[in-house]
Design an enzyme around this catalytic site. Sequence first.
Site, PDB file in Angstrom:
ATOM      1  N   LYS A   1       0.693  -1.130  -0.128  1.00  0.00           N
ATOM      2  CA  LYS A   1       0.019  -0.043   0.139  1.00  0.00           C
ATOM      3  C   LYS A   1       0.956   1.319  -0.115  1.00  0.00           C
ATOM      4  CE  LYS A   1      -3.995  -2.478   0.571  1.00  0.00           C
ATOM      5  NZ  LYS A   1      -3.712  -3.872  -0.069  1.00  0.00           N
TER       6      LYS A   1
HETATM    7  C1  LIG Z   1      -5.040  -4.594   0.843  1.00  0.00           C
HETATM    8  C2  LIG Z   1      -6.429  -4.826   0.864  1.00  0.00           C
HETATM    9  C3  LIG Z   1      -7.340  -5.424   1.458  1.00  0.00           C
HETATM   10  C4  LIG Z   1      -6.659  -6.192   2.560  1.00  0.00           C
HETATM   11  O1  LIG Z   1      -5.920  -5.507   3.566  1.00  0.00           O
HETATM   12  P1  LIG Z   1      -4.903  -6.372   4.505  1.00  0.00           P
HETATM   13  O2  LIG Z   1      -4.163  -5.356   5.092  1.00  0.00           O
HETATM   14  O3  LIG Z   1      -4.016  -7.095   3.573  1.00  0.00           O
HETATM   15  O4  LIG Z   1      -5.736  -7.260   5.334  1.00  0.00           O
HETATM   16  C5  LIG Z   1      -8.813  -5.257   1.387  1.00  0.00           C
HETATM   17  N1  LIG Z   1      -9.261  -4.512   0.347  1.00  0.00           N
HETATM   18  C6  LIG Z   1      -8.486  -4.179  -0.579  1.00  0.00           C
HETATM   19  C7  LIG Z   1      -9.041  -3.350  -1.631  1.00  0.00           C
HETATM   20  C8  LIG Z   1      -7.122  -4.003  -0.555  1.00  0.00           C
HETATM   21  O5  LIG Z   1      -6.551  -3.410  -1.374  1.00  0.00           O
END
Ligand SMILES: *Cc1c(COP(=O)(O)O)cnc(C)c1O
Length: 379
Positions: free
Chosen positions: A189
């Site tokens: 992210k």
């Molecule tokens: C990364 C992501 C998640 C999950 O996040 P985690 O921290 O990996 O649990 C959920 N929804 C979207 C759209 C994502 O990109």
Amino acid sequence: MTQASDLPMLPFTKPTMDEATIASVVEVLRSGWLTSNGPKVQAFEKQLSEYFGGRPVRTYNSGTCTMEIALRVAGIGPGDEVITTPNSWVATANVIIETGATPVFADIDARTHNLDMDKVEAAITPRTKAIIPVHMCGLPCDMDKLYALAAKYKLRVVEDAAQAIGSSWKGKRIGSFGDFVSFSFQVNKNIMTAEGGCLVINNEEEAKLAEKYRLQGVSRSGLDGIDVDVLGGKYNMTEIAGAIGLGQMARLEEFNAKRHALARHYFACFGDDFEAQYGAELPVADFEQSNWHMFHIVLPERITRAEFMQKMLDQRISLGFHYAPIHLFTMYRQRGFKEGMFPVAERVCRQIVTLPLFPLMNENDVERVVGAVESVLRS
Ligand SMILES: *Cc1c(COP(=O)(O)O)cnc(C)c1O
């Protein structure tokens, strides 16, 4: 001539980590206070709360449990329906099942790849309790339509803003308004803590409950007062993650500015006639509101995605695909979902690829990717 094999492998994403952050992690490791609501996590939560306009924020060990906990705080469970998009990471729908509620999908908009709010309205029944929209690639959903629907049908909203830190809607930062807003700090992210997430909450009462769900439902008072009155889990953020988060947070604006510049360069390199020439689709060119979490293109049907990805890999460029349609996974087919139900999402999810975009890239990398995309689509 340069052989493709001489080129460095370009991944679709990679985290940026600086020496000061590494030193702060080492400091945590030496301090002895590694987890459970330590000073780093508290400082990180405070910064996040300021960033989101002073709203209550709690950190967690993922951006998945944040959404599950938001649903639990909203009292959603068996018998309730929650509407979401088939175009997301599977976590977005899995959390609905985790609570015992029923996931209901609505199709996406062909251009933005976000939920089509008219389709959402058509999917609302008397059992609908909440909507989980996703700000795909950081491009915000239509927040006016979303919150108008929520008000009209008295629904809770859990924004899956996993990809949207730093995005905005009509000048207002995502997370600074609305109902529950969930962010992820998973390593891919825009800012990351290796694994982690945070939930922006409406009021202190719900924040207290969201905090209880984070650690076994425990509430404490005085030196030895302890009680458990709800079923919580083990979702707290470590001090190590908190230290990384502080280091990343300090660079969020810089990271997002770099992503913007690289995305602009992609558009400049692809040029105005790329779509017409190759039958491919570029993302919405939103430089006002998106945080450019990812840069995707939708391939023409004449080439399979696997073939395209392989040919890019031959040029040492590793692509992602975000996402496979959730409703066609076996577990969801077993719940009655099948092909043809969400044709826009199915088409987009079949042909979408994610091109490399991360702050450590430079303009030459973008040019290399665009050159490779065009050469593969020409062949
Ligand atoms: C990364 C992501 C998640 C999950 O996040 P985690 O921290 O990996 O649990 C959920 N929804 C979207 C759209 C994502 O990109």
